[in-house]
Design an enzyme around this catalytic site. Structure first.
Site, PDB file in Angstrom:
ATOM      1  N   SER A  37     -20.044  -1.866  -9.599  1.00  0.00           N
ATOM      2  CA  SER A  37     -20.163  -1.704 -11.059  1.00  0.00           C
ATOM      3  C   SER A  37     -20.952  -2.864 -11.656  1.00  0.00           C
ATOM      4  CB  SER A  37     -18.768  -1.644 -11.698  1.00  0.00           C
ATOM      5  OG  SER A  37     -18.145  -0.445 -11.333  1.00  0.00           O
ATOM      6  N   GLU A  92     -22.903   2.084  -2.873  1.00  0.00           N
ATOM      7  CA  GLU A  92     -24.196   2.383  -3.525  1.00  0.00           C
ATOM      8  C   GLU A  92     -24.403   1.530  -4.779  1.00  0.00           C
ATOM      9  OE1 GLU A  92     -25.782   6.353  -3.421  1.00  0.00           O
ATOM     10  OE2 GLU A  92     -24.457   6.854  -1.760  1.00  0.00           O
ATOM     11  N   ILE A 120       1.765   9.832 -14.810  1.00  0.00           N
ATOM     12  CA  ILE A 120       2.367  11.091 -15.272  1.00  0.00           C
ATOM     13  C   ILE A 120       3.326  11.645 -14.218  1.00  0.00           C
ATOM     14  CG2 ILE A 120       1.814  13.529 -15.821  1.00  0.00           C
ATOM     15  CD1 ILE A 120      -0.716  12.384 -17.281  1.00  0.00           C
ATOM     16  N   PRO A 124     -23.270  -7.595   7.268  1.00  0.00           N
ATOM     17  CA  PRO A 124     -22.135  -8.481   6.989  1.00  0.00           C
ATOM     18  C   PRO A 124     -22.441  -9.498   5.885  1.00  0.00           C
ATOM     19  CG  PRO A 124     -22.349  -8.156   9.347  1.00  0.00           C
ATOM     20  CD  PRO A 124     -23.518  -7.441   8.724  1.00  0.00           C
ATOM     21  N   ILE A 159     -21.317   1.642   7.092  1.00  0.00           N
ATOM     22  CA  ILE A 159     -22.290   2.739   7.042  1.00  0.00           C
ATOM     23  C   ILE A 159     -21.577   4.098   7.032  1.00  0.00           C
ATOM     24  CG2 ILE A 159     -24.343   3.758   8.134  1.00  0.00           C
ATOM     25  CD1 ILE A 159     -24.602   0.780   7.018  1.00  0.00           C
ATOM     26  N   THR A 160     -21.690   4.793   5.907  1.00  0.00           N
ATOM     27  CA  THR A 160     -21.087   6.126   5.769  1.00  0.00           C
ATOM     28  C   THR A 160     -21.792   7.087   6.728  1.00  0.00           C
ATOM     29  OG1 THR A 160     -20.667   5.664   3.446  1.00  0.00           O
ATOM     30  CG2 THR A 160     -20.550   7.977   4.116  1.00  0.00           C
TER      31      THR A 160
HETATM   32  N1  COS Z   1     -37.036   0.457  -8.308  1.00  0.00           N
HETATM   33  C1  COS Z   1     -38.230  -0.030  -7.900  1.00  0.00           C
HETATM   34  N2  COS Z   1     -38.493  -1.321  -7.799  1.00  0.00           N
HETATM   35  C2  COS Z   1     -37.503  -2.157  -8.114  1.00  0.00           C
HETATM   36  C3  COS Z   1     -36.219  -1.722  -8.537  1.00  0.00           C
HETATM   37  C4  COS Z   1     -36.013  -0.332  -8.636  1.00  0.00           C
HETATM   38  N3  COS Z   1     -34.860   0.166  -9.032  1.00  0.00           N
HETATM   39  N4  COS Z   1     -35.445  -2.795  -8.790  1.00  0.00           N
HETATM   40  C5  COS Z   1     -36.209  -3.877  -8.518  1.00  0.00           C
HETATM   41  N5  COS Z   1     -37.436  -3.469  -8.130  1.00  0.00           N
HETATM   42  C6  COS Z   1     -38.585  -4.321  -7.768  1.00  0.00           C
HETATM   43  C7  COS Z   1     -38.879  -5.362  -8.856  1.00  0.00           C
HETATM   44  O1  COS Z   1     -39.768  -4.858  -9.816  1.00  0.00           O
HETATM   45  C8  COS Z   1     -39.495  -6.474  -8.057  1.00  0.00           C
HETATM   46  O2  COS Z   1     -40.823  -6.150  -7.750  1.00  0.00           O
HETATM   47  P1  COS Z   1     -41.967  -7.288  -7.657  1.00  0.00           P
HETATM   48  O3  COS Z   1     -41.544  -8.249  -6.604  1.00  0.00           O
HETATM   49  O4  COS Z   1     -43.190  -6.536  -7.311  1.00  0.00           O
HETATM   50  O5  COS Z   1     -42.010  -7.955  -8.998  1.00  0.00           O
HETATM   51  C9  COS Z   1     -38.720  -6.407  -6.753  1.00  0.00           C
HETATM   52  O6  COS Z   1     -38.240  -5.079  -6.629  1.00  0.00           O
HETATM   53  C10 COS Z   1     -37.578  -7.391  -6.674  1.00  0.00           C
HETATM   54  O7  COS Z   1     -36.816  -7.209  -7.849  1.00  0.00           O
HETATM   55  P2  COS Z   1     -35.662  -8.206  -8.237  1.00  0.00           P
HETATM   56  O8  COS Z   1     -36.185  -9.609  -8.180  1.00  0.00           O
HETATM   57  O9  COS Z   1     -35.039  -7.724  -9.494  1.00  0.00           O
HETATM   58  O10 COS Z   1     -34.685  -8.003  -6.996  1.00  0.00           O
HETATM   59  P3  COS Z   1     -33.292  -8.623  -6.690  1.00  0.00           P
HETATM   60  O11 COS Z   1     -33.298  -9.040  -5.259  1.00  0.00           O
HETATM   61  O12 COS Z   1     -32.901  -9.607  -7.733  1.00  0.00           O
HETATM   62  O13 COS Z   1     -32.307  -7.357  -6.731  1.00  0.00           O
HETATM   63  C11 COS Z   1     -31.008  -5.539  -7.491  1.00  0.00           C
HETATM   64  C12 COS Z   1     -32.294  -6.369  -7.660  1.00  0.00           C
HETATM   65  C13 COS Z   1     -29.760  -6.401  -7.598  1.00  0.00           C
HETATM   66  C14 COS Z   1     -31.023  -4.511  -8.583  1.00  0.00           C
HETATM   67  C15 COS Z   1     -31.043  -4.851  -6.092  1.00  0.00           C
HETATM   68  O14 COS Z   1     -31.016  -5.783  -5.049  1.00  0.00           O
HETATM   69  C16 COS Z   1     -29.929  -3.878  -5.911  1.00  0.00           C
HETATM   70  O15 COS Z   1     -29.980  -2.755  -6.401  1.00  0.00           O
HETATM   71  N6  COS Z   1     -28.900  -4.280  -5.166  1.00  0.00           N
HETATM   72  C17 COS Z   1     -27.789  -3.412  -4.873  1.00  0.00           C
HETATM   73  C18 COS Z   1     -27.964  -2.800  -3.560  1.00  0.00           C
HETATM   74  C19 COS Z   1     -26.867  -1.836  -3.287  1.00  0.00           C
HETATM   75  O16 COS Z   1     -26.697  -0.877  -4.002  1.00  0.00           O
HETATM   76  N7  COS Z   1     -26.130  -2.101  -2.212  1.00  0.00           N
HETATM   77  C20 COS Z   1     -25.101  -1.241  -1.794  1.00  0.00           C
HETATM   78  C21 COS Z   1     -25.348  -0.864  -0.411  1.00  0.00           C
HETATM   79  S1  COS Z   1     -25.922   0.716  -0.178  1.00  0.00           S
HETATM   80  S2  COS Z   1     -24.319   1.758   0.091  1.00  0.00           S
END
Ligand code: COS
Length: 385
Positions: free
Chosen positions: A368, A365, A339, A128, A157-158
């Site tokens: 955007s 996932e 259309i 949440p 959760i899908t």
């Molecule tokens: N692959 C591997 N490692 C990753 C990574 C990736 N794609 N993205 C970040 N990391 C690592 C970073 O290198 C960092 O490592 P260190 O602590 O060792 O330096 C660590 O993870 C934290 O990275 P960061 O500070 O950039 O993390 P944030 O919390 O700011 O978040 C995003 C990064 C926003 C990219 C991430 O939280 C994300 O993808 N969020 C979206 C999640 C999502 O898709 N939610 C939908 C639900 S699932 S249906």
């Protein structure tokens, strides 16, 4: 550069296309209206190997490549977007972390049953108050007397309501941010694990989207996936791959919308001519087809990078593919309704369903906005001295 599909990829395209045309498309409206889970589709797809597309034969998988997987999700989503996401979430989000981070025992026990469709899987990181902020998890896991005790709630959760196995994140150490996050495998029927609220959604109505509730749920110590503190890394790895599935779903929905809109434009007469003879319609069709083709190239390219295992590349390209294909799907389904005119706004034609189904591909996932974050940090890294 060779854009030709391999024999196997071509075969997957044909098989899934025929299945979508003959089985999914005629039933999609029914499932959209009733919100029933399409078990009949999932059972047949299991027989076709679609519940374990890229996983090796030793775990009962179909052993195909990621381009074949993307093509399969695209073609299935062209017939029924709900079925597309059921397959995608199961393959990309549940099976992938078990395959890449699981022990041999975990793979034998779980993967081998999930790949055949005997078991359905789901993936829970969202809560949440933790969506885009994947490390903001409040669900906890405490090791007591050889068991992990889980407490907390996951949402959106899908496959949540139908899954036999859930892979989820929980905090095993507080106060150290993402480094305190770990991954676990939880089986349906474990005391303290229940399915909460089922979401009543705008689109993909036949897919089950629910809460997962953990109330002092005790799971074996051996159900930790990877090492303690590796949860964030596993989540990012999984999403980097999984986004290709959602990009392919968006592409399939957009293609379905073009199929319907172009056929309708040829048949619908106004001012004594088919509306396809008017430039206003022709331009819409041209933009729709061009953006779909560009999406397809991005999706297949991202899937191809998944085949190579080049992490840097597939992280960037799967985010690009998801961003572009999902926003394309939104624009294309919007134009398809335009259309169809007034008819497009009714439930008598499928384009309104495509419009509703497409919307979520810009959200789950990773929104955007998150994709733009992933892409820009990746690109800017190239220019760091
Ligand atoms: N692959 C591997 N490692 C990753 C990574 C990736 N794609 N993205 C970040 N990391 C690592 C970073 O290198 C960092 O490592 P260190 O602590 O060792 O330096 C660590 O993870 C934290 O990275 P960061 O500070 O950039 O993390 P944030 O919390 O700011 O978040 C995003 C990064 C926003 C990219 C991430 O939280 C994300 O993808 N969020 C979206 C999640 C999502 O898709 N939610 C939908 C639900 S699932 S249906």
């Amino acid at each position: 550069m060779d854009f030709k599909l391999t024999e196997e990829q071509q075969m997957v395209k044909e098989t899934c296309r025929q299945f979508a045309l003959n089985e999914l498309k005629p039933r999609a409206e029914h499932y959209d209206k009733t919100h029933e889970f399409p078990w009949e589709h999932v059972k047949k797809l299991s027989d076709m190997g679609m519940m374990g597309v890229v996983y090796p034969d030793e775990y009962n998988g179909a052993g195909m490549d990621y381009v074949s997987y993307a093509i399969a999700v695209e073609e299935l989503s062209r017939g029924c977007a709900s079925t597309g996401v059921i397959v995608s979430a199961h393959n990309s989000l549940c099976l992938s972390p078990i395959y890449y981070f699981g022990t041999e025992d975990q793979k034998k026990k779980y993967l081998s049953r999930l790949t055949t469709g005997e078991w359905i899987g789901c993936f829970g990181i969202t809560e949440p108050s933790a969506g885009s902020d994947a490390a903001g998890t409040t669900t906890t896991a405490e090791l007591k007397n050889g068991k992990w005790i889980l407490n907390g709630t996951k949402n959106f959760i899908t496959n949540g309501g139908v899954a036999n196995v859930a892979v989820i994140t929980a905090m095993t150490e507080k106060g150290i941010g993402h480094r305190g996050l770990s991954f676990f495998i939880v089986e349906k029927g474990t005391p303290g694990f229940s399915v909460g609220k089922t979401e009543d959604k705008l689109g993909i109505c036949a897919s089950s989207t629910t809460e997962l509730v953990f109330d002092n749920c005790a799971i074996p110590e051996s159900n930790l996936l990877g090492k303690p503190g590796e949860g964030f890394k596993i989540a990012m790895h999984t999403l980097d791959g999984g986004r290709v599935g959602i990009a392919a779903q968006a592409l399939g929905i957009a293609q379905a919308a073009l199929d319907e809109a172009a056929s309708y434009a040829n048949e619908r007469f106004q001012f004594k001519k088919p509306i396809a003879s008017f430039q206003a319609i022709q331009w819409m069709i041209a933009d729709m087809a061009t953006e779909i083709e560009a999406s397809r190239l991005l999706v297949y390219q991202a899937a191809n990078y998944l085949n190579t295992g080049d992490r840097q590349k597939y992280s960037r390209y799967s985010a690009m593919a998801k961003l572009f294909a999902s926003e394309t799907s939104h624009r294309v389904t919007h134009k398809a309704i335009q259309i169809f005119g007034g008819y497009g706004y009714t439930r008598d034609y499928p384009v309104e369903r495509f419009y509703r189904d497409s919307r979520i591909t810009e959200i789950y996932e990773g929104t955007s906005e998150i994709q733009r974050l992933v892409i820009s940090s990746n690109v800017l890294n190239d220019y760091k001295k």
